[in-house]
Design a protein around this motif. Sequence first.
Motif, PDB file in Angstrom:
ATOM      1  N   PHE A   1      -4.865  13.214  -4.803  1.00  0.00           N
ATOM      2  CA  PHE A   1      -6.157  13.520  -5.419  1.00  0.00           C
ATOM      3  C   PHE A   1      -5.912  14.276  -6.722  1.00  0.00           C
ATOM      4  N   LEU A   2      -6.303  13.655  -7.820  1.00  0.00           N
ATOM      5  CA  LEU A   2      -6.181  14.245  -9.156  1.00  0.00           C
ATOM      6  C   LEU A   2      -7.602  14.467  -9.671  1.00  0.00           C
TER       7      LEU A   2
ATOM      8  N   ILE B   1      -3.589  17.364  -5.469  1.00  0.00           N
ATOM      9  CA  ILE B   1      -4.030  17.719  -4.119  1.00  0.00           C
ATOM     10  C   ILE B   1      -3.558  16.662  -3.130  1.00  0.00           C
ATOM     11  N   LYS B   2      -2.914  17.120  -2.041  1.00  0.00           N
ATOM     12  CA  LYS B   2      -2.339  16.187  -1.075  1.00  0.00           C
ATOM     13  C   LYS B   2      -2.770  16.458   0.366  1.00  0.00           C
TER      14      LYS B   2
ATOM     15  N   VAL C   1      -8.765   4.767  -4.334  1.00  0.00           N
ATOM     16  CA  VAL C   1      -8.224   3.822  -3.358  1.00  0.00           C
ATOM     17  C   VAL C   1      -8.815   4.207  -2.015  1.00  0.00           C
ATOM     18  N   TRP C   2      -9.579   3.292  -1.450  1.00  0.00           N
ATOM     19  CA  TRP C   2     -10.137   3.485  -0.118  1.00  0.00           C
ATOM     20  C   TRP C   2      -9.321   2.633   0.850  1.00  0.00           C
ATOM     21  N   ARG C   3      -8.921   3.234   1.968  1.00  0.00           N
ATOM     22  CA  ARG C   3      -8.090   2.537   2.949  1.00  0.00           C
ATOM     23  C   ARG C   3      -8.707   2.677   4.334  1.00  0.00           C
ATOM     24  N   LYS C   4      -8.680   1.558   5.109  1.00  0.00           N
ATOM     25  CA  LYS C   4      -9.223   1.599   6.472  1.00  0.00           C
ATOM     26  C   LYS C   4      -8.388   2.525   7.342  1.00  0.00           C
TER      27      LYS C   4
ATOM     28  N   SER D   1      -7.746   7.528  -0.016  1.00  0.00           N
ATOM     29  CA  SER D   1      -6.338   7.937   0.010  1.00  0.00           C
ATOM     30  C   SER D   1      -5.846   8.296  -1.395  1.00  0.00           C
ATOM     31  N   HIS D   2      -6.601   7.872  -2.399  1.00  0.00           N
ATOM     32  CA  HIS D   2      -6.272   8.262  -3.775  1.00  0.00           C
ATOM     33  C   HIS D   2      -7.562   8.400  -4.565  1.00  0.00           C
TER      34      HIS D   2
END
Length: 331
Positions: A240-241, A249-250, A311-314, A322-323
Motif C-alpha cells: 500500500f503506497l 504499508i504492508k 489490485v484486488w484479489r479473491k 492486495s495492492h
Amino acid sequence: MSLLLFVSAASAFTSSAPLRGIPSSPARSSRTAVTMIDADTLLVALPGVAALGVSLQKSSSDMGFAAAPMHAEKVDVTLARNNFKRWNDALQTKNPAVVADLYSSEALSFLPTVSPMHIKDGTNTEDYFTAFVQKNPFGTITDDSVQPYGNGNAYLHSGLYTFDLGTGAERAPVQARFSYVWKKEDGSWKISHHHSSVRPAGPDMLQVARENFNKWNDALQTKDPKKVAALYSTAGDLSFLATVSPMHIKDGDNTEDYFTAFVQKNPFGTITDDSVMVFDDGDAYLHSGMYTFDLGEGRKRAPTEARFSYVWRKSGGDYKISHHHSSVRPV
C-alpha cells in the motif's frame, strides 16, 4: 475361455480315462497341479466343479469385483489428451472422412459448436467437418478433467479449449467448452459423444472493479478506519503506497493507522477515467486510472486530482485489496 484351476489329483479325478485338455500321466502326485484347460470342457465333465464355478463367479460379483480386460489401458488425463491430439491432428489433414472416422458407428451423440443439429450418424458428422476443416482449426486444451466409466472401457473428457480459426490477418482465437465420451469399439477408442459450445462471456470486470471501488469509497464515509482497513488483504501480500504517506504499508495495523487520520478529511472519491486488467480467470484484477477526491469541510473543501492503481484479489470468496498505489496527479 480359459480357466486357471488348482486341482487335487487324488480327489478331483475318479475316472482312469484322461480328460480332454489334460495330458494323461502314468503317475500322478497328490500335490496340487496347476493346469490351463478349456473351461467349457471342465464344466461339462465335472458337474461338481461346474457348481463351484458358478459359486465362485457369484461370490466375486457379490464382492464388487468386475472382470478387467487383459492389458487394459490406464484411463487418465494422459490417455484423454493423447486421444484429443489424434482428433486435433485429424483436423489438420483437412480430410473430413479422417475426422469422422474417429466417431462411433454404433451410438453417436454429437452437438457441434456452431451447428443447430443433433448429429447421430457418420454421414452428417462428415458433412459437418467438410465445412469446419476449411477454417484451419487448431485446438489447445486450457483446462480439463477425466472421469472413467465401464471398467476402463469408456471415459468422459471435459473442460475448456481455445480454437485458432481463419487464415492470415483474420485468424483469431475462439474460447469454447468441450465434453467428449470416448468408448472402446473393437479395440479402438471412438468418440460416442461430443458436445462443444462457445464459452459464455464472464462478468464485466470493469463493472466489478467499479463496484468494489464504491465499497471502498463507502467505507471511507463511515469514518471508521477499521472498516476501510478490513477491505485490505491480511494474507501477507499487501503493498500500500498511500497518496500522502512516505511509508510502504504492508500490514493491517499500519493500514488502519493511515485511515484513522485520512477519514477525518471527509474524503469522497470520484473516478474520472479507468481501465481494468484481469488475471487468473477473474480471481485477481488491476484497476487503474484517475480519480478526484473532495477533501475538507465548508469553504476549505476542495478537489484533489490523483491517480490510482488497485489490485484486488479473491480471498475466501471476497475481493480484497492486495495492492493500492495512489499519487497526486502531476500538473
